[in-house]
Design a protein around this motif. Structure first.
Motif, PDB file in Angstrom:
ATOM      1  N   ALA A  31     -35.090-101.526  47.558  1.00  0.00           N
ATOM      2  CA  ALA A  31     -35.709-102.716  46.962  1.00  0.00           C
ATOM      3  C   ALA A  31     -37.231-102.604  46.966  1.00  0.00           C
ATOM      4  N   VAL A  32     -37.788-102.069  48.050  1.00  0.00           N
ATOM      5  CA  VAL A  32     -39.252-101.920  48.124  1.00  0.00           C
ATOM      6  C   VAL A  32     -39.743-100.964  47.042  1.00  0.00           C
ATOM      7  N   LEU A  33     -39.087 -99.808  46.923  1.00  0.00           N
ATOM      8  CA  LEU A  33     -39.538 -98.833  45.922  1.00  0.00           C
ATOM      9  C   LEU A  33     -39.336 -99.366  44.505  1.00  0.00           C
ATOM     10  N   ALA A  34     -38.248-100.115  44.315  1.00  0.00           N
ATOM     11  CA  ALA A  34     -38.010-100.689  42.981  1.00  0.00           C
ATOM     12  C   ALA A  34     -39.105-101.702  42.658  1.00  0.00           C
ATOM     13  N   ALA A  35     -39.484-102.514  43.665  1.00  0.00           N
ATOM     14  CA  ALA A  35     -40.529-103.515  43.432  1.00  0.00           C
ATOM     15  C   ALA A  35     -41.863-102.838  43.132  1.00  0.00           C
ATOM     16  N   LEU A  36     -42.144-101.720  43.824  1.00  0.00           N
ATOM     17  CA  LEU A  36     -43.426-101.043  43.617  1.00  0.00           C
ATOM     18  C   LEU A  36     -43.449-100.237  42.317  1.00  0.00           C
ATOM     19  N   ALA A  37     -42.274-100.035  41.723  1.00  0.00           N
ATOM     20  CA  ALA A  37     -42.238 -99.311  40.449  1.00  0.00           C
ATOM     21  C   ALA A  37     -42.987-100.087  39.376  1.00  0.00           C
ATOM     22  N   GLY A  38     -43.047-101.426  39.550  1.00  0.00           N
ATOM     23  CA  GLY A  38     -43.769-102.253  38.592  1.00  0.00           C
ATOM     24  C   GLY A  38     -45.275-102.217  38.791  1.00  0.00           C
ATOM     25  N   GLY A  39     -45.732-101.554  39.836  1.00  0.00           N
ATOM     26  CA  GLY A  39     -47.169-101.481  40.100  1.00  0.00           C
ATOM     27  C   GLY A  39     -47.454-101.857  41.537  1.00  0.00           C
ATOM     28  N   ARG A  40     -48.700-101.576  41.949  1.00  0.00           N
ATOM     29  CA  ARG A  40     -49.077-101.861  43.330  1.00  0.00           C
ATOM     30  C   ARG A  40     -49.029-103.354  43.626  1.00  0.00           C
ATOM     31  N   VAL A  83     -53.202-103.618  49.998  1.00  0.00           N
ATOM     32  CA  VAL A  83     -52.362-103.463  48.811  1.00  0.00           C
ATOM     33  C   VAL A  83     -51.662-102.101  48.915  1.00  0.00           C
ATOM     34  N   ILE A  84     -50.379-102.101  48.557  1.00  0.00           N
ATOM     35  CA  ILE A  84     -49.585-100.876  48.748  1.00  0.00           C
ATOM     36  C   ILE A  84     -49.197-100.304  47.393  1.00  0.00           C
ATOM     37  N   GLU A  85     -49.169 -98.982  47.307  1.00  0.00           N
ATOM     38  CA  GLU A  85     -48.665 -98.371  46.076  1.00  0.00           C
ATOM     39  C   GLU A  85     -47.674 -97.267  46.429  1.00  0.00           C
ATOM     40  N   ALA A  86     -46.819 -96.947  45.480  1.00  0.00           N
ATOM     41  CA  ALA A  86     -45.847 -95.873  45.700  1.00  0.00           C
ATOM     42  C   ALA A  86     -46.481 -94.545  45.304  1.00  0.00           C
ATOM     43  N   ARG A  87     -46.209 -93.500  46.069  1.00  0.00           N
ATOM     44  CA  ARG A  87     -46.663 -92.149  45.714  1.00  0.00           C
ATOM     45  C   ARG A  87     -45.690 -91.602  44.656  1.00  0.00           C
ATOM     46  N   PRO A  88     -46.068 -90.532  43.924  1.00  0.00           N
ATOM     47  CA  PRO A  88     -45.168 -90.018  42.883  1.00  0.00           C
ATOM     48  C   PRO A  88     -43.789 -89.685  43.459  1.00  0.00           C
ATOM     49  N   ARG A 140     -44.652 -90.943  53.709  1.00  0.00           N
ATOM     50  CA  ARG A 140     -45.580 -90.878  52.572  1.00  0.00           C
ATOM     51  C   ARG A 140     -44.904 -91.184  51.231  1.00  0.00           C
ATOM     52  N   ALA A 141     -43.927 -92.083  51.279  1.00  0.00           N
ATOM     53  CA  ALA A 141     -43.343 -92.535  50.017  1.00  0.00           C
ATOM     54  C   ALA A 141     -44.239 -93.604  49.425  1.00  0.00           C
ATOM     55  N   ILE A 142     -44.929 -94.335  50.315  1.00  0.00           N
ATOM     56  CA  ILE A 142     -45.890 -95.344  49.871  1.00  0.00           C
ATOM     57  C   ILE A 142     -47.185 -95.131  50.646  1.00  0.00           C
ATOM     58  N   ALA A 143     -48.255 -95.726  50.152  1.00  0.00           N
ATOM     59  CA  ALA A 143     -49.536 -95.597  50.851  1.00  0.00           C
ATOM     60  C   ALA A 143     -50.381 -96.819  50.553  1.00  0.00           C
ATOM     61  N   PRO A 144     -51.217 -97.235  51.528  1.00  0.00           N
ATOM     62  CA  PRO A 144     -52.123 -98.334  51.223  1.00  0.00           C
ATOM     63  C   PRO A 144     -53.147 -97.876  50.184  1.00  0.00           C
ATOM     64  N   PRO A 161     -28.277 -95.072  46.487  1.00  0.00           N
ATOM     65  CA  PRO A 161     -29.615 -94.719  46.014  1.00  0.00           C
ATOM     66  C   PRO A 161     -30.288 -93.626  46.861  1.00  0.00           C
ATOM     67  N   PHE A 162     -31.034 -92.779  46.175  1.00  0.00           N
ATOM     68  CA  PHE A 162     -31.784 -91.704  46.839  1.00  0.00           C
ATOM     69  C   PHE A 162     -33.192 -91.664  46.253  1.00  0.00           C
ATOM     70  N   VAL A 163     -34.069 -90.954  46.930  1.00  0.00           N
ATOM     71  CA  VAL A 163     -35.411 -90.753  46.365  1.00  0.00           C
ATOM     72  C   VAL A 163     -35.850 -89.312  46.600  1.00  0.00           C
ATOM     73  N   TYR A 164     -36.560 -88.773  45.609  1.00  0.00           N
ATOM     74  CA  TYR A 164     -37.179 -87.453  45.720  1.00  0.00           C
ATOM     75  C   TYR A 164     -38.683 -87.685  45.756  1.00  0.00           C
ATOM     76  N   LEU A 165     -39.343 -87.235  46.815  1.00  0.00           N
ATOM     77  CA  LEU A 165     -40.782 -87.470  46.965  1.00  0.00           C
ATOM     78  C   LEU A 165     -41.554 -86.227  46.522  1.00  0.00           C
ATOM     79  N   ALA A 166     -42.419 -86.415  45.522  1.00  0.00           N
ATOM     80  CA  ALA A 166     -43.092 -85.253  44.942  1.00  0.00           C
ATOM     81  C   ALA A 166     -44.115 -84.633  45.903  1.00  0.00           C
TER      82      ALA A 166
END
Lengths: 122, 486
Positions: B37-46, B3-8, B76-80, B18-23
């Motif tokens: 699309a991947v980050l948008a999908a993960l915004a709803g949860g893992r 299962v994958i989740e997005a990091r802050p 490290r935008a996403i992590a298992p 589109p751009f992203v800032y990784l905390a």
């Protein structure tokens, strides 16, 4: 990277760090060699020959079929030589360079002659 | 199944892309459709890889999805997701190596002021030190000022230049000592083979031709505390008899700007309830008065004060900041100067990918010296025994400093851990937190919404500039002189 584009300086650093991980394998990559990771090449690349007990399959060494040591196909005494010759692990043998150069002189074949090995007192 | 989740992180759009800032790393990446699309999908949860594949089939075929996931994981935008019990221990807090050199020493040459600005953190209802009662002298003596210079040069360690900022009270009330101190510092620095750089903050009421001449000749950086046109300046920036200060200040500042060309001179505006018209203030101070740069900060105060800005007021400030930041973008993209310093400072931090363990340099690269020579976290705490970290004769108290660093690290601010603006904000001003919550270690939660809004604006401006005129970004690569102090 194909799907991401580094914009600020930090992203540029990360890109430089991860790009080598992304290159497809060409077969020319150097072998992975224990204790030689990281940094500039220390020596010319040569074929690596694995050594040591953990890399050699040597059945019947630790225990025989009954779980004891009486029927080993190699004598436990072989450990003595295999470890310090094959596995750069000399802690359990005498200092052959300085104090006991002849400690195995009477032991031509370990399986037969191991009883003849001298006892060395430091 | 993994299962994958997005990091802050924070996704935003600039120049239609589109751009992203990784905390975690403070990095900015441009995204293609698949990554977006991947980050948008993960915004709803893992979710699992297969769930993602199912949801994203039209945008992202299976092969492209795996490639995108691999890239996002590498940066490290996403992590298992791993069970809590097998999660590796968080890396230990990293502390700056000490002795950390002090780059800026703020010397409070007096704790007296000829103005009686109602909102002032030094004298108003929210003051930390009762300057009338705590026994510290009203004016710093020449002797203490010399010791402060020696302290600044000594504690600057291996830095080639020591920055000295004179502060008050009203700094120019003690011009006599200030003048001698500058001469002494130059002499001492020359003997030690070091550079020394001066700046000061003033309300400008006491500027004379002689003082202006001195400031210009000695290349002393000047920040003027001024709140804008007459009606706004006179609302809170008043003399003790209640008379507004605009008519005294404006001609003196114009004289200063006309003569002092050796350093850019900036205005520092305190925003308060009723003084929120950022663009009008900016225009007045740059076009009519002639300042090179204008920086704004909301007043530090408890909620109940008449001058405190409420939620609606802060929304207005953000809208004004956004509009002015867009003006800044248009000017800078076209190669022109624009003096909105808040946006410049934040963009510099974004460009370098700064990730702060501490919100500012207080107690580390910057310290404040009170009139009796006590060294505190910063000028706002000068004279407060509870926030003391040394004295000019004995130097930095390394035990007190270490204890301060241990207690104020970003890792100990649980509220900040999931926030994307964490690398730039790190919980905000210690003095603000002390005023609001009575605790310097507290994150400034009342500003979170605002800080995230402002960070979003700056990220958009930054990415747009990177698209339109990337050559301009090179100017953000080096850190300039010490920032003005307010």
């Amino acid at each position: 990277m194909k799907h991401l584009k580094a914009i600020n300086a930090k992203a540029g650093l990360i890109e430089r760090l991860v790009t080598p991980l992304e290159a497809p394998a060409t077969g020319d990559e150097p072998d992975v060699v224990a204790l030689q990771g990281g940094g500039p090449p220390q020596q010319p690349q040569q074929p690596h020959i694995p050594l040591g007990c953990s890399l050699v399959f040597s059945p019947g060494w630790e225990a025989d079929r009954t779980g004891g040591t009486a029927g080993l196909c190699q004598p436990v005494e072989r450990d003595l030589f295999d470890c310090h010759i094959g596995c750069f692990w000399p802690a359990h043998v005498p200092d052959m360079l300085n104090h006991a150069p002849d400690w195995t002189k009477k032991c031509a074949a370990a399986q037969k002659d191991w009883r003849k090995i001298d006892i060395v007192f430091p | 199944m993994t299962v994958i989740e997005a990091r802050p992180h924070h996704r935003f759009e600039a120049a239609g892309r589109p751009f992203v800032y990784l905390a975690d790393s403070a990095s900015v990446f441009g995204l293609d459709d698949a990554a977006e699309a991947v980050l948008a999908a993960l915004a709803g949860g893992r979710c699992s890889r297969d769930e993602l594949a199912e949801r994203l089939t039209p945008v992202c075929p299976a092969e492209a999805l795996d490639e995108t996931l691999a890239e996002l994981e590498r940066v490290r935008a996403i992590a298992p997701v791993v069970p809590t019990e097998t999660r590796p221990d968080r890396p230990k807090k990293v502390f700056p190596l000490t002795p950390f050199p002090v780059s800026t020493t703020v010397i409070n040459v007096t704790n007296q002021c000829n103005l009686g600005c109602t909102y002032c953190y030094e004298y108003g209802d929210d003051r930390i030190v009762d300057t009338g009662r705590n026994g510290a002298p009203k004016f710093m003596t020449e002797e203490t000022a010399r010791q402060s210079v020696d302290f600044a040069l000594r504690e600057s360690g291996s830095n080639p230049v020591a920055h000295i900022t004179f502060f008050g009270g009203e700094t120019l009330l003690n011009f006599r000592v200030l003048k001698k101190t500058v001469a002494y510092a130059r002499e001492r620095a020359a003997m030690l083979g070091k550079g020394v750089d001066f700046s000061l903050t003033t309300n400008a009421t006491l500027l004379t031709d002689e003082i202006i001449e001195f400031l210009a000749e000695n290349e002393i950086g000047v920040t003027v505390s001024m709140d804008g046109p007459r009606d706004l300046q006179n609302r809170f920036r008043v003399f003790h008899d209640g008379r507004g200060s605009y008519d005294v200040v404006a001609p003196k500042v114009k004289a200063l700007l006309a003569r002092h060309r050796s350093r850019p001179i900036g205005a520092r505006v305190t925003l308060t309830a009723g003084v929120l018209d950022v663009r009008r203030i900016y225009r007045h101070l740059t076009e009519e008065i002639g300042f090179h740069e204008v920086g704004f900060a909301p007043v530090t105060s408890k909620d109940a004060r008449a001058w405190a800005i409420d939620g609606t007021g802060m929304e207005r400030v953000l809208a004004e900041f956004r509009a002015l930041a867009l003006e800044w973008l248009e000017a800078v993209a076209a190669g022109r100067h624009h003096g909105f310093s808040n946006v410049r400072e934040t963009l510099q931090e974004i460009h370098q990918g700064m990730s702060k363990a501490y919100p500012c340099g207080a107690g580390l690269g910057l310290v404040g010296v009170s009139t009796d020579g006590q060294v505190a976290l910063c000028h706002r705490f000068a004279g407060s025994d509870a926030h003391r970290i040394g004295s000019v004769d004995t130097g930095i108290d390394r035990v007190a400093q270490r204890e301060f660093l241990e207690r104020h690290h970003i890792d100990d601010k649980p509220d900040c851990q999931s926030c994307f603006a964490r690398p730039l904000c790190a919980g905000g001003c210690y003095h603000e937190a002390h005023t609001r919550y009575g605790d310097t270690t507290h994150a400034n939660l009342h500003f979170c919404r605002w800080v995230r809004g402002w960070t979003d604006v700056c990220l958009r401006v930054y990415a747009e500039l990177a698209e339109r005129n990337p050559a301009v970004l090179a100017r953000f690569e080096t850190t300039g002189a010490a920032e003005p102090v307010s």
